[in-house]
Design a protein around this motif. Structure first.
Motif, mmCIF file in Angstrom:
data_model
loop_
_atom_site.group_PDB
_atom_site.id
_atom_site.type_symbol
_atom_site.label_atom_id
_atom_site.label_comp_id
_atom_site.label_asym_id
_atom_site.label_seq_id
_atom_site.Cartn_x
_atom_site.Cartn_y
_atom_site.Cartn_z
ATOM 1 N N ASP A 182 0.935 -1.173 -0.071
ATOM 2 C CA ASP A 182 0.039 -0.075 -0.119
ATOM 3 C C ASP A 182 0.975 1.259 -0.073
ATOM 4 O O ASP A 182 1.934 1.610 0.874
ATOM 5 N N ARG A 183 0.630 2.257 -1.069
ATOM 6 C CA ARG A 183 1.440 3.420 -1.256
ATOM 7 C C ARG A 183 1.302 4.275 0.177
ATOM 8 O O ARG A 183 2.449 4.805 0.751
ATOM 9 N N SER A 184 0.130 4.284 0.810
ATOM 10 C CA SER A 184 0.069 5.373 2.116
ATOM 11 C C SER A 184 0.854 4.655 3.118
ATOM 12 O O SER A 184 1.644 5.353 3.853
ATOM 13 N N LEU A 185 1.014 3.349 3.066
ATOM 14 C CA LEU A 185 1.725 2.928 4.327
ATOM 15 C C LEU A 185 3.354 2.968 4.118
ATOM 16 O O LEU A 185 3.887 3.375 4.944
ATOM 17 N N LEU A 186 3.662 2.779 2.750
ATOM 18 C CA LEU A 186 4.994 3.167 2.505
ATOM 19 C C LEU A 186 5.398 4.677 3.013
ATOM 20 O O LEU A 186 6.503 5.142 3.173
ATOM 21 N N GLU A 187 4.462 5.508 2.581
ATOM 22 C CA GLU A 187 4.560 7.036 2.664
ATOM 23 C C GLU A 187 4.700 7.536 4.212
ATOM 24 O O GLU A 187 5.689 8.155 4.687
ATOM 25 N N ALA A 188 3.926 6.645 4.828
ATOM 26 C CA ALA A 188 4.014 6.946 6.463
ATOM 27 C C ALA A 188 5.167 6.222 6.981
ATOM 28 O O ALA A 188 5.854 6.936 7.931
ATOM 29 N N VAL A 189 5.748 5.341 6.653
ATOM 30 C CA VAL A 189 7.192 4.686 7.060
ATOM 31 C C VAL A 189 8.233 5.669 6.578
ATOM 32 O O VAL A 189 9.086 6.120 7.454
ATOM 33 N N MET A 190 7.926 6.092 5.457
ATOM 34 C CA MET A 190 8.991 7.000 4.977
ATOM 35 C C MET A 190 8.947 8.514 5.949
ATOM 36 O O MET A 190 10.102 8.742 6.236
ATOM 37 N N HIS A 191 7.999 9.203 6.146
ATOM 38 C CA HIS A 191 7.866 10.391 6.777
ATOM 39 C C HIS A 191 8.327 9.918 8.463
ATOM 40 O O HIS A 191 9.034 10.745 8.874
#
Length: 142
Positions: free
Chosen positions: A128-137
């Motif tokens: 999931d893209r939103s999960l990857l963005e949350a981890v990156m942030h």
């Protein structure tokens, strides 16, 4: 007294082996490789044709119990291998049996409740893209 003298044998003429037949030994059922490819042996292992479990190459097989003395040697070897989950393809390779014979063996063990067939763990193709963005942030804030 003198020891007896040995007579030297005359060297034998070199023996030329007869030419091999044109058919391979696997087709005749003789020899070590012929035993592995013998369809009669596979029929004896797999038993009569009957209902078979719906198995795929990636279906995981896990032993539920130890091998009782009444099982065949192939089934006992399969049960020893299945202490940890293994796919049908791995079991087929380890026991050097074709997939069709493996499905027959596993079906017999499933009906005897000695093994359990599990579907493989399916992973998503893309996370999931939103999960990857949350981890990156979250990593950037560290």
């Amino acid at each position: 007294m003198t020891p007896p003298q040995r007579k030297r044998r005359r060297p034998r003429p070199e023996h030329v082996p007869p030419p091999l037949p044109s058919t391979p030994p696997a087709a005749e059922g003789g020899g070590e490789e012929g035993d592995k490819k013998n369809p009669e042996r596979l029929y004896v292992i797999s038993g009569a044709d009957g209902a078979r479990a719906e198995l795929d190459l990636v279906t995981l097989i896990v032993a539920r119990a130890a091998a009782p003395p009444s099982v065949t040697p192939e089934q006992a070897a399969l049960l020893r291998l299945c202490l940890a989950p293994l796919s049908v393809a791995e079991l087929s390779a380890y026991l050097d049996l074709p997939f069709s014979a493996m499905t027959a063996l596993i079906t017999e063990l499933i009906t005897a409740e000695l093994v359990q067939a599990r579907a493989p763990i399916v992973r998503q193709a893309l996370p999931d893209r939103s999960l990857l963005e949350a981890v990156m942030h979250g990593l950037q804030k560290l």
